[in-house]
Design an enzyme around this catalytic site. Structure first.
Site, PDB file in Angstrom:
ATOM      1  N   ASP A  79       0.903  -1.097   0.047  1.00 25.44           N
ATOM      2  CA  ASP A  79      -0.149  -0.114  -0.159  1.00 25.44           C
ATOM      3  C   ASP A  79       0.928   1.164   0.121  1.00 25.44           C
ATOM      4  OD1 ASP A  79      -2.249   1.556   0.383  1.00 25.44           O
ATOM      5  OD2 ASP A  79      -2.497   1.069   2.178  1.00 25.44           O
TER       6      ASP A  79
ATOM      7  N   GLU B  69      -2.892  10.463  -0.348  1.00 30.91           N
ATOM      8  CA  GLU B  69      -4.385   9.512  -0.430  1.00 30.91           C
ATOM      9  C   GLU B  69      -4.263   9.324   1.219  1.00 30.91           C
ATOM     10  OE1 GLU B  69      -6.348   5.772  -0.307  1.00 30.91           O
ATOM     11  OE2 GLU B  69      -4.484   6.225   0.362  1.00 30.91           O
ATOM     12  N   GLU B  70      -3.242   8.862   1.674  1.00 31.51           N
ATOM     13  CA  GLU B  70      -3.759   8.483   3.258  1.00 31.51           C
ATOM     14  C   GLU B  70      -4.059   9.722   4.147  1.00 31.51           C
ATOM     15  OE1 GLU B  70      -3.579   5.357   3.813  1.00 31.51           O
ATOM     16  OE2 GLU B  70      -2.113   4.456   2.738  1.00 31.51           O
TER      17      GLU B  70
END
Length: 332
Positions: A91, A122-123
């Site tokens: 990830d 994104e996180e």
């Protein structure tokens, strides 16, 4: 790109720390790597020293996409028992390496109607994706990479994050009757929430939530004048439905919306195992990039953990999947 080169590419990316907010070194490395191989590379600014990458050869119909940021803490790569370990191995730097390998196969075969989008953040709220949607190149399909065990996503849940705030009145704890406890109001609201009926969907299932954060008070011997809690709902429909179901709690606390990400029904292709996933992705913030698909090697069950890894066999298999999907979509 042979298997050894793919693993080496993944390990190189993993070994460059790029936790959210600190993606610049890894971004510059992959940007240079792509430029050296003849891709037209655009670095789109997102914030100070942070940028998205768009790599193309011609006018793209199909875009492969994923993110280069990871959750902390960073730890470097190593291989053991046919698995590749390290922060981002599943990830999503392993996924990025697999997408690059598929893109290289397509380029070498003479296929120039494909491209790559690599986003930051994104996180932490999909900052990069929100900005990237402004420069979509007119592609028809977006194949987003997240750890799905190489299954094609049929749908993903959304997210609704809400903060409960309570106010009270401070008093000396020896005379609690003179004060008003904000913490007790938060606790009463959380207990009441257990009896609230939450939305259900035939495909995505029942809405569920976690109480992720609780804070409040000023000292153990003071009746707390303020408190708050943050809830994270995994949604199966409009967040407004959940917000309406929380209205009875307003007698005890104030509600403040934090994040709203809608659930998504995804594009699928015959010949792939399909699954509905409980997590969310950048896809809701990239509608201008085309019809969305979701697939990638690795399991979300080990993402974000101290044991994060991906089976190297699954990593290699995912390159075939990305190449096959691109060909299939280009023929539609």
């Amino acid at each position: 790109m042979d298997p050894l080169e793919l693993v080496q590419l993944a390990r190189t990316l993993i070994d460059i720390e790029s936790t959210s907010g600190y993606e610049s070194v890894a971004s510059r490395w992959i940007s240079s790597w792509l430029s050296e191989r003849g891709y037209r590379v655009v670095e789109q600014p997102v914030a100070v020293d942070r940028f998205n990458i768009v790599a193309t050869l011609g006018e793209p119909d199909v875009i492969l996409s994923t993110h280069i940021d990871c959750v902390p803490p960073f730890f470097p790569s190593h291989e053991k028992d046919g698995k590749l370990y390290g922060r981002g191995s599943c990830d999503a730097k392993g996924i990025l390496a697999a997408q690059v390998a598929a893109l290289e196969r397509l380029r070498i075969s003479g296929e120039h109607r494909v491209g790559l989008l690599v986003v930051v953040g994104e996180e932490r709220g999909s900052q990069g994706a929100r900005v990237a949607n402004e420069i979509a190149p007119g592609s028809r399909y977006l194949i987003n990479g997240e750890p799905t065990d190489n299954r094609l996503g049929a749908a993903t849940r959304g997210v609704y994050r809400v903060r409960l705030r309570a106010t009270g009145r401070a008093a000396h704890s020896s005379h609690p009757e003179l004060g008003e406890s904000a913490i007790e109001k938060i606790l009463d609201a959380l207990v009441a929430l257990r009896s609230v009926t939450l939305p259900k969907d035939d495909q995505l299932g029942q809405t569920y939530y976690t109480v992720g954060l609780i804070s409040g008070g000023v000292a153990p011997n003071v009746v707390p004048p303020s408190a708050e809690a943050e809830l994270n709902f995994r949604t199966v429909g409009p967040a407004s439905e959940i917000r309406a179901s929380l209205e009875p709690l307003c007698d005890m606390v104030a509600l403040e919306d934090v994040i709203v990400v809608p659930p998504v029904v995804l594009t699928t292709v015959d010949g792939f195992e399909k699954e509905v996933f409980p997590f969310t992705t950048d896809i809701p913030f990239l509608p201008a990039w085309g019809k969305p698909l979701l697939i990638g090697p690795g399991s979300v069950l080990v993402a974000h953990t101290d044991d994060e890894h991906v089976d190297i066999a699954d990593l290699l298999e995912s390159v075939d999947h990305y190449e096959t999907l691109a060909h299939t979509l280009l023929e539609t």
